[in-house]
Design a protein around this motif. Structure first.
Motif, mmCIF file in Angstrom:
data_model
loop_
_atom_site.group_PDB
_atom_site.id
_atom_site.type_symbol
_atom_site.label_atom_id
_atom_site.label_comp_id
_atom_site.label_asym_id
_atom_site.label_seq_id
_atom_site.Cartn_x
_atom_site.Cartn_y
_atom_site.Cartn_z
ATOM 1 N N CYS A 53 -86.387 47.185 -10.743
ATOM 2 C CA CYS A 53 -85.601 47.672 -11.616
ATOM 3 C C CYS A 53 -85.918 47.120 -13.107
ATOM 4 O O CYS A 53 -85.582 45.748 -13.295
ATOM 5 C CB CYS A 53 -84.206 47.783 -11.402
ATOM 6 N N SER B 82 -86.406 52.402 -17.220
ATOM 7 C CA SER B 82 -85.700 53.038 -18.221
ATOM 8 C C SER B 82 -84.781 52.399 -18.930
ATOM 9 O O SER B 82 -84.495 51.164 -18.730
ATOM 10 C CB SER B 82 -84.758 54.281 -17.144
ATOM 11 N N THR B 83 -84.190 53.176 -20.049
ATOM 12 C CA THR B 83 -83.068 52.579 -20.876
ATOM 13 C C THR B 83 -81.772 52.413 -20.035
ATOM 14 O O THR B 83 -81.840 52.864 -18.617
ATOM 15 C CB THR B 83 -82.652 53.360 -21.932
ATOM 16 N N ILE B 84 -81.032 51.458 -20.166
ATOM 17 C CA ILE B 84 -79.831 51.231 -19.444
ATOM 18 C C ILE B 84 -78.799 52.636 -19.263
ATOM 19 O O ILE B 84 -78.524 53.121 -18.241
ATOM 20 C CB ILE B 84 -78.633 50.293 -20.164
ATOM 21 N N THR C 219 -76.920 44.315 -25.111
ATOM 22 C CA THR C 219 -75.982 44.740 -24.103
ATOM 23 C C THR C 219 -74.554 44.558 -24.656
ATOM 24 O O THR C 219 -73.950 43.651 -24.913
ATOM 25 C CB THR C 219 -76.128 44.102 -22.936
ATOM 26 N N PHE D 52 -80.217 54.772 -16.620
ATOM 27 C CA PHE D 52 -79.996 54.509 -15.440
ATOM 28 C C PHE D 52 -78.744 54.848 -15.042
ATOM 29 O O PHE D 52 -78.425 55.360 -13.643
ATOM 30 C CB PHE D 52 -80.207 52.916 -15.275
ATOM 31 N N LEU E 119 -84.646 47.466 -17.027
ATOM 32 C CA LEU E 119 -83.683 48.124 -18.099
ATOM 33 C C LEU E 119 -84.010 47.614 -19.277
ATOM 34 O O LEU E 119 -84.136 46.313 -19.749
ATOM 35 C CB LEU E 119 -82.210 48.028 -17.806
ATOM 36 N N THR E 120 -83.999 48.631 -20.467
ATOM 37 C CA THR E 120 -84.124 48.286 -21.742
ATOM 38 C C THR E 120 -83.201 48.823 -22.564
ATOM 39 O O THR E 120 -82.462 49.701 -22.200
ATOM 40 C CB THR E 120 -85.682 48.534 -22.449
ATOM 41 N N HIS E 121 -83.177 48.785 -23.759
ATOM 42 C CA HIS E 121 -82.268 49.519 -24.743
ATOM 43 C C HIS E 121 -82.770 50.819 -25.329
ATOM 44 O O HIS E 121 -81.984 51.549 -26.171
ATOM 45 C CB HIS E 121 -81.409 48.805 -25.646
ATOM 46 N N LEU F 16 -73.147 46.439 -15.143
ATOM 47 C CA LEU F 16 -74.439 46.075 -14.459
ATOM 48 C C LEU F 16 -73.835 44.834 -13.254
ATOM 49 O O LEU F 16 -74.569 45.057 -12.234
ATOM 50 C CB LEU F 16 -75.026 45.390 -15.512
ATOM 51 N N ILE G 188 -83.785 42.661 -17.265
ATOM 52 C CA ILE G 188 -83.088 43.342 -18.541
ATOM 53 C C ILE G 188 -83.717 42.624 -19.830
ATOM 54 O O ILE G 188 -83.672 41.777 -20.151
ATOM 55 C CB ILE G 188 -81.746 43.177 -18.520
ATOM 56 N N GLN H 285 -71.477 47.407 -20.953
ATOM 57 C CA GLN H 285 -72.470 47.711 -20.063
ATOM 58 C C GLN H 285 -72.827 46.377 -19.077
ATOM 59 O O GLN H 285 -73.147 46.398 -18.240
ATOM 60 C CB GLN H 285 -73.861 47.892 -21.128
#
Length: 640
Positions: free
Chosen positions: A71, A103-105, A248, A108, A73-75, A256, A242, A252
């Motif tokens: 997994c 994907s972006t957070i 973040t 997700f 995750l980006t912004h 997480l 991440i 968020q």
């Protein structure tokens, strides 16, 4: 047990660096590390490239044990698209296939928590999770409130602020807040005003129109009722990466932590706390890297001269070193006063020309500042330097718009040429048409799956040809050919009547499909805004040098050939507030304002590769000249 070797890294270098560049030992240490760890990285250090290298190596070793996934995750979608582009260069790319997720957070949260939660609690499909759709519908409902009550509300809470302040509580979704107080503490729950606002907020949720914050409210509600979700997600993913961790938010971070079990999932958090900037003053840094962390401190982006000047202008100096292959140009402070502020941009342009940077193959020149709006008392902000400046609307591509023309305009904004992005946009346009007509299936809003199923049942040929039709529209739009009338005809005469079982369509749908003066004006305004935010300077050769003006927030992640950081007023003049740091006298900042000012300045000052300039008022610099020179700054005074 999976392992990454030097041989793996050597092989991936040939894909990532066709020009023969290599990863240094710090990069290799980061790439090979497969433990839970925080990774601190300075601007331009290659942190995202290192992450991509690790993922591409993983891709060759898939599947993982027990078919667990990765997994990421980006912004923003920028990082996602870069990973997607690199992955597509490898045979049999599997990074974007089950059980992996990149994907972006926000995506997700929507996919795994908010959308399933809404289906469970409301027995319906989500209408939208999109701020523009939310704001548009919020205002529509607000202006239906009786005029007298509405005006009383607006005296305290203008509607432009109200949609941000009227929210559900994360811990108890039944409680509504208005700002920092519960709604019932602002307006008694026996008053019509209380009932109006309560009905407005709950009405949007019941219609499936969610803000991004609402998506998190639904996610927490889902986890609270079904704590086993944590075990399911943690069993699926072996690794969680991440990127841009400093962006973040606390909420968020909380989510997480509740979703991923550290005892089951290897978690690597990558970022730079010195670059944590938020446009909202209410947001704050939630990530504090563990003491046992890895570091990337060598910047490939900027010269050694820039590295020396900026290293102390941050929360926590990292000992940043620059790129010795980039020519040294002395960082310069352009000193101005109230009478010659209009000469700041021309002076910056002349410095660019003097150093022949306008002749570089890649020449991006920007002037950036913290505050974009004119100050009511005449303090210096971006328009003070260039009066036509107008903060541009976000160019990010959305997937929900208020008119057909806006959906069509968005086609040309998509930078990723993956056909799925175009398809998703136009399918959403069709779903939007069904929602306007209030057409449901089994008393639920149509999803893409339900739409395709119904099309197949009613007219299999249209269903078969749909992808071909979408491809034709996209190709024509990209080639500058008009497609509006054709899509409007399809929606109103074929598509909606087929699903609805009636040739009659509502006035609302016809309005949606009509090109209005507003939609034309918006397109013209966007083009004009681009021009208003660009300064053009004549070069002796007869060409023009273009300098774009923007806020620091909008250029985060960018690399420029030359950057001018413009001093602006935000409670204080920002560079005056940071004078000790500019002189390389670092102390750990105290107070939220000082920390925010440092982060904004650091992001702005670390954009250029070759030339860094500041504009500074004479009053700011007085008495500090010699110390600034010792710190590596060249002082250039504008003459009246």
């Amino acid at each position: 047990m999976i392992e990454i070797t030097n041989e793996d890294i050597d092989a991936i270098e040939t894909i990532l660096f066709p020009n023969g560049s290599t990863f240094n030992e710090s990069h290799r240490k980061v790439i090979k590390n497969l433990d839970t760890v925080d990774i601190k990285a300075c601007p331009g250090s290659g942190k995202t490239t290192s992450l991509i290298a690790k993922l591409l190596i993983f891709e060759k070793k898939l599947p993982l044990e027990n078919n667990r996934g990765i997994c990421v995750l980006t912004h923003t979608n920028v990082g996602v698209n870069e990973i997607k582009r690199r992955s597509s260069q490898q045979e049999g790319g599997r990074l974007f296939q089950y059980p992996n997720h990149i994907s972006t957070i926000q995506v997700f949260v929507n996919k795994y928590l908010a959308i399933p939660a809404y289906k469970h609690f409301f027995l319906d499909n989500v209408y939208s999770i999109d701020m523009d759709t939310y704001i548009e519908n919020f205002k529509k409902l607000f202006y239906k409130i009786s005029r007298g009550y509405r005006q009383n509300i607006e005296r305290k809470f203008p509607v432009e602020d109200l949609w941000q302040k009227l929210v559900f509580d994360f811990e108890d979704d039944g409680t509504i807040y208005l700002g920092a107080k519960k709604l019932e503490d602002v307006y008694s729950n026996t008053t019509p005003t209380y009932q109006y606002l309560k009905d407005l907020k709950k009405g949007l949720l019941e219609k499936g129109i969610l803000s991004f914050r609402d998506a998190y409210v639904m996610a927490f509600k889902f986890i609270k009722e079904y704590p086993e979700i944590r075990d399911l997600i943690s069993a699926r993913f072996k690794f969680l990466f991440i990127d841009e961790m400093q962006d973040t938010s606390p909420i968020q971070m909380k989510l997480l932590n509740e979703v991923f079990d550290k005892s089951q999932v290897t978690i690597q958090r990558i970022g730079d706390t010195n670059q944590a900037i938020f446009e909202s003053s209410s947001e704050e840094l939630s990530w504090k890297p563990e003491k046992r962390s890895l570091s990337l401190t060598e910047s490939k982006r900027f010269s050694a001269a820039i590295a020396k000047c900026i290293d102390k202008i941050c929360i926590e100096p990292q000992g940043v070193t620059g790129n010795n292959t980039i020519p040294i140009i002395e960082p310069t402070i352009i000193v101005f006063n109230d009478h010659n502020i209009e000469k700041v941009l021309p002076t910056f342009a002349e410095l660019i020309i003097e150093n022949n940077l306008h002749q570089n193959d890649r020449n991006v020149f920007k002037a950036v500042g913290r505050v974009s709006k004119p100050h009511p008392e005449g303090k210096i902000t971006l328009p003070s330097y260039y009066p036509t400046f107008n903060k541009r609307n976000s160019k990010s591509v959305r997937f929900s718009y208020s008119s057909l023309q806006e959906y069509i305009d968005a086609i040309n904004q998509i930078e990723d040429h993956n056909v799925n992005e175009y398809r998703r946009l136009l399918i959403n346009c069709m779903l939007h048409a069904l929602r306007i007509e209030e057409i449901r299936k089994d008393d639920k809003w149509y999803s893409e799956k339900a739409l395709l199923q119904t099309l197949t049942e009613k007219n299999e040929q249209i269903a078969i040809n749909l992808n071909r039709l979408i491809a034709k529209w996209v190709l024509n739009a990209k080639n500058g050919q008009p497609i509006h009338n054709e899509i409007a005809e399809f929606l109103t005469s074929k598509f909606v009547p087929l699903i609805k079982g009636s040739k009659q369509v509502t006035k609302e749908l016809k309005d949606f499909c009509t090109i209005t003066k507003n939609s034309v004006d918006n397109a013209v305004e966007t083009e004009e805004t681009e021009q208003k935010n660009s300064y053009f300077h004549a070069v002796k050769s007869g060409s023009e040098l273009k300098i774009n003006l923007d806020t620091v927030y909008n250029v985060k992640g960018e690399t420029h050939t030359a950057t001018l950081y413009l001093e602006t007023f935000y409670k204080k003049y920002d560079l005056s507030n940071l004078m000790d740091y500019l002189k390389q006298n670092h102390t750990f900042p105290k107070g939220k304002e000082k920390i925010n000012a440092l982060c904004v300045a650091y992001v702005g000052l670390t954009r250029p590769s070759h030339l860094l300039c500041l504009s500074m008022r004479q009053e700011t610099i007085d008495g500090n000249e010699e110390d600034l020179k010792k710190a590596g700054w060249n002082l250039l005074y504008i003459k009246d």
